[in-house]
Scaffold this motif. Structure first.
Motif, PDB file in Angstrom:
ATOM      1  N   THR A 154       0.817  -1.209   0.000  1.00  0.00           N
ATOM      2  CA  THR A 154       0.000   0.000   0.000  1.00  0.00           C
ATOM      3  C   THR A 154       0.848   1.255   0.000  1.00  0.00           C
ATOM      4  O   THR A 154       0.609   2.183  -0.775  1.00  0.00           O
ATOM      5  CB  THR A 154      -0.946  -0.004   1.218  1.00  0.00           C
ATOM      6  OG1 THR A 154      -1.816  -1.107   1.111  1.00  0.00           O
ATOM      7  CG2 THR A 154      -1.767   1.283   1.248  1.00  0.00           C
ATOM      8  N   GLU A 192       2.481   1.729  -3.257  1.00  0.00           N
ATOM      9  CA  GLU A 192       1.512   2.131  -4.276  1.00  0.00           C
ATOM     10  C   GLU A 192       1.165   3.603  -4.134  1.00  0.00           C
ATOM     11  O   GLU A 192       0.916   4.289  -5.117  1.00  0.00           O
ATOM     12  CB  GLU A 192       0.254   1.272  -4.151  1.00  0.00           C
ATOM     13  CG  GLU A 192       0.453  -0.149  -4.662  1.00  0.00           C
ATOM     14  CD  GLU A 192      -0.781  -1.000  -4.486  1.00  0.00           C
ATOM     15  OE1 GLU A 192      -1.765  -0.499  -3.917  1.00  0.00           O
ATOM     16  OE2 GLU A 192      -0.756  -2.163  -4.897  1.00  0.00           O
ATOM     17  N   ASP A 193       1.120   4.102  -2.883  1.00  0.00           N
ATOM     18  CA  ASP A 193       0.829   5.512  -2.679  1.00  0.00           C
ATOM     19  C   ASP A 193       1.904   6.384  -3.312  1.00  0.00           C
ATOM     20  O   ASP A 193       1.616   7.428  -3.884  1.00  0.00           O
ATOM     21  CB  ASP A 193       0.736   5.818  -1.177  1.00  0.00           C
ATOM     22  CG  ASP A 193      -0.545   5.246  -0.569  1.00  0.00           C
ATOM     23  OD1 ASP A 193      -1.476   4.949  -1.341  1.00  0.00           O
ATOM     24  OD2 ASP A 193      -0.594   5.095   0.658  1.00  0.00           O
ATOM     25  N   ARG A 200       1.614   6.400  -7.213  1.00  0.00           N
ATOM     26  CA  ARG A 200       0.214   6.607  -7.594  1.00  0.00           C
ATOM     27  C   ARG A 200       0.074   6.908  -9.079  1.00  0.00           C
ATOM     28  O   ARG A 200      -0.852   6.425  -9.734  1.00  0.00           O
ATOM     29  CB  ARG A 200      -0.380   7.756  -6.768  1.00  0.00           C
ATOM     30  CG  ARG A 200      -1.850   8.030  -7.057  1.00  0.00           C
ATOM     31  CD  ARG A 200      -2.703   6.876  -6.562  1.00  0.00           C
ATOM     32  NE  ARG A 200      -4.108   7.106  -6.792  1.00  0.00           N
ATOM     33  CZ  ARG A 200      -4.744   6.851  -7.916  1.00  0.00           C
ATOM     34  NH1 ARG A 200      -4.087   6.329  -8.934  1.00  0.00           N
ATOM     35  NH2 ARG A 200      -6.026   7.087  -8.038  1.00  0.00           N
ATOM     36  N   PHE A 241      -1.863   4.638 -11.793  1.00  0.00           N
ATOM     37  CA  PHE A 241      -3.015   5.197 -12.507  1.00  0.00           C
ATOM     38  C   PHE A 241      -3.065   4.668 -13.931  1.00  0.00           C
ATOM     39  O   PHE A 241      -4.108   4.189 -14.396  1.00  0.00           O
ATOM     40  CB  PHE A 241      -2.923   6.724 -12.505  1.00  0.00           C
ATOM     41  CG  PHE A 241      -3.983   7.404 -13.320  1.00  0.00           C
ATOM     42  CD1 PHE A 241      -5.281   7.526 -12.850  1.00  0.00           C
ATOM     43  CD2 PHE A 241      -3.683   7.944 -14.568  1.00  0.00           C
ATOM     44  CE1 PHE A 241      -6.263   8.158 -13.599  1.00  0.00           C
ATOM     45  CE2 PHE A 241      -4.653   8.576 -15.325  1.00  0.00           C
ATOM     46  CZ  PHE A 241      -5.946   8.690 -14.838  1.00  0.00           C
ATOM     47  N   GLU A 288      -5.294   1.345 -12.922  1.00  0.00           N
ATOM     48  CA  GLU A 288      -6.605   1.974 -12.740  1.00  0.00           C
ATOM     49  C   GLU A 288      -7.307   2.250 -14.056  1.00  0.00           C
ATOM     50  O   GLU A 288      -8.476   1.876 -14.242  1.00  0.00           O
ATOM     51  CB  GLU A 288      -6.453   3.270 -11.932  1.00  0.00           C
ATOM     52  CG  GLU A 288      -7.776   3.909 -11.543  1.00  0.00           C
ATOM     53  CD  GLU A 288      -7.616   5.066 -10.592  1.00  0.00           C
ATOM     54  OE1 GLU A 288      -8.639   5.702 -10.255  1.00  0.00           O
ATOM     55  OE2 GLU A 288      -6.466   5.362 -10.189  1.00  0.00           O
TER      56      GLU A 288
END
Length: 329
Positions: free
Chosen positions: A73, A76-77, A80, A84, A88
């Motif tokens: 996590t 991944e932050d 980002r 994306f 995403e």
């Protein structure tokens, strides 16, 4: 406790955790970690009392996936932006793929209308492109350089000007989707009619291939990106027209959020197309055919793969191999 009772007692909890893990539907890593502890306890219990049960396989897979989510996590932050485009957007494109397909169908239909109109009306091209542009193109064709217009101006000036214009067209195509998608359709109609009549004009003058090997060096990404941006506009329009079980306002907010993400995803391709038009297209007439054709095929393949193939690959990767329903059956 019997195994069936154990499964029924924990089924809803596992399903909730499964949705949170595979759909990223959790508020923060701490919440996920807390549920993860409960899952590990259930796994330990199952391994002790039901050592040959399928439920152990299911809980193991779910625990492994959760472990990856928890401990990745923070990374991944920090990544980002990469996430994306890497995950995403492809997942969004997979979910809304029918809008992308519809946008392409509309694109080809409108472009075909432009071709047919130009073929059946000698003045149609002038009415669409303007006398000045048509006359200039005729002069360039007679001079032996059909795409000489792309040599005007400096490299950087052309790159910046063209990129800004293409970004503007894409943003307008998306924003006008707020008018129930009609605005987006208008932008598509206008640009596709121009494209179809433009290409027929060069065909009529006997220089279609020369125009293709020049224009589509940058056009493959440029036009493809505009179609994707139009799909985003159609998503926005559909969110207003078809709110499903949500309120119209809630559906609109979701459609706008989704559409903006798709719109932003096209920007690197738009910049790349602008770069190609400003720095590469101007040399198309002195390039060997294999080089110009290669650039067209490579650029078209890259953007096609990203929006039409890669989403299926990502969707397949995140699909769990074992589900709770398969255990109960």
């Amino acid at each position: 406790m019997r195994e069936v009772s154990f499964i029924k007692q924990n089924k809803e909890k596992w399903l909730s955790f499964e949705r949170a893990v595979f759909n990223n539907d959790f508020e923060n890593p701490d919440e996920l970690a807390s549920q993860y502890i409960h899952l590990i306890n259930d796994l330990a219990y199952a391994q002790t009392y039901y050592p040959k049960s399928k439920v152990i396989i299911y809980l193991n897979q779910l625990a492994a996936k959760a472990f990856q989510k928890i401990y990745k996590t923070k990374r991944e932050d920090t990544n980002r932006i990469i996430g994306f485009w890497k995950t995403e957007v492809p997942l969004i494109c997979y979910q809304y793929r029918k809008f992308i397909y519809i946008a392409f169908i509309i694109f080809f239909a409108f472009t075909f209308i432009g071709v047919i109109s130009a073929a059946n009306d000698g003045e149609f091209v002038r009415s669409v492109l303007g006398d000045n542009y048509v006359n200039m193109s005729i002069e360039n064709i007679e001079a032996g350089d059909p795409v000489a217009v792309y040599k005007s101006g400096s490299n950087w000036g052309s790159f910046i000007g063209i990129t800004i214009n293409n970004l503007r067209v894409g943003i307008i195509a998306f924003v006008l989707g707020v008018f129930l998608g009609i605005g987006t359709l208008y932008i598509m109609f206008k640009n596709c009619i121009m494209l179809g009549s433009f290409q027929y004009f060069f065909y009529e003058k006997g220089v279609l291939w020369e125009s293709v090997r020049g224009i589509w060096i940058h056009g493959a990404m440029e036009i493809f990106a505009i179609v994707i941006e139009a799909a985003a506009g159609l998503i926005l329009g559909a969110s207003i027209l078809f709110p499903a079980t949500h309120s119209r306002y809630t559906s609109f907010k979701q459609g706008a959020k989704t559409g903006i993400k798709i719109l932003i995803s096209t920007f690197p391709f738009t910049f790349s197309a602008g770069f190609l038009e400003g720095f590469i297209t101007r040399y198309s007439n002195i390039m060997p055919n294999w080089l110009s054709t290669g650039i067209i095929l490579i650029t078209l393949s890259i953007i096609s793969y990203y929006y039409l193939i890669y989403p299926f690959k990502i969707q397949k990767e995140i699909t769990q191999p074992q589900t709770i329903s398969s255990i109960l059956n």
